[in-house]
Design a protein around this motif. Structure first.
Motif: not given
Length: 248
Positions: A219-248
């Motif tokens: 089993l391969c496990t990992d974790s991800l936090t979507i937003y920072t404390e300031n409700h900005q997208y986190s670096a990890d979330y941007k890295a995950l979705c960079k091929d799709y989100y227009l502004n990433f």
């Protein structure tokens, strides 16, 4: 009239006719999936999107999959299927895509001999009666609840449709995933990958992205936090979705 939907880097998804709009769960799941490679000397690989809605997950798979891939999206909602067909026709990979109005149970009965190397779903996740008579609210609740497609029924049908070497990907709220994983194990579907998503730092787990197969692996496990404390997208979330989100 301004189109209602979401602009991605390479395609636009309209969702005004769908009970469930484009959301973080599906974008995370579609970004997280790893498509199998394809040997062009064999028949095209078959992918299946269960509960396709606007067609978003099917289109995300089309963007990242090999050229010789056939992707079918199914849904019981006629309005959603109409929207999915239009979104698929307008995207750059329309030749890979098809949308059908059908229940998973009926689809499985018609496809007894067909096997899919990749199945994906953002499935219903809570048991709740439909209380409102308003059409759109009813459809949204139906899209989110499990009365039409229980988790056991979903897994039973996936087990029938999945190829021996295939993978099944889904996303669920963290508080319901343990029972889902336990039942999958009883029918031979082994949990292979798990990504736990948190909304912000120091908050309870929000979603579980799960990948199952018939072949037991570590089993391969990992974790991800979507937003920072300031409700900005986190670096990890941007890295995950960079091929799709227009502004990433």
């Amino acid at each position: 009239m301004k189109r209602q939907g979401f602009q991605f880097k390479q395609f636009f998804v309209e969702h005004q006719d769908c009970a469930m709009k484009v959301g973080t769960d599906s974008i995370m799941l579609g970004s997280w999936v790893t498509c199998p490679t394809c040997n062009n000397d064999i028949a095209p690989q078959q992918f299946l999107d269960i509960g396709t809605g606007s067609g978003l997950l099917a289109i995300m798979l089309a963007q990242k999959s090999p050229a010789h891939t056939c992707i079918t999206g199914i849904d019981i909602d006629s309005d959603a299927i109409g929207q999915a067909k239009r979104n698929m026709a307008d995207c750059p990979w329309s030749e890979k895509l098809d949308a059908q109005q059908t229940s998973l149970q009926s689809f499985q009965k018609r496809k007894v001999e067909q096997k899919f190397t990749l199945i994906i779903s953002n499935p219903p996740y809570f048991n709740s009666p439909i209380l409102s008579e308003e059409k759109h609210t009813q459809k949204r609740v139906q899209a989110r609840q499990t009365s039409e497609l229980t988790h056991q029924s979903l897994l039973n049908n996936v087990a029938q449709l999945l190829a021996d070497n295939g993978m099944f990907y889904c996303v669920l709220p963290s508080d319901v995933c343990e029972a889902f994983i336990d039942y999958a194990n009883t029918i031979g579907l082994q949990l292979i990958k798990q990504l736990t998503a948190y909304s912000k730092p120091n908050t309870p787990a929000l979603r579980e992205l799960l990948a199952f197969g018939f072949e037991a692996r570590a089993l391969c496990t990992d974790s991800l936090t979507i937003y920072t404390e300031n409700h900005q997208y986190s670096a990890d979330y941007k890295a995950l979705c960079k091929d799709y989100y227009l502004n990433f």
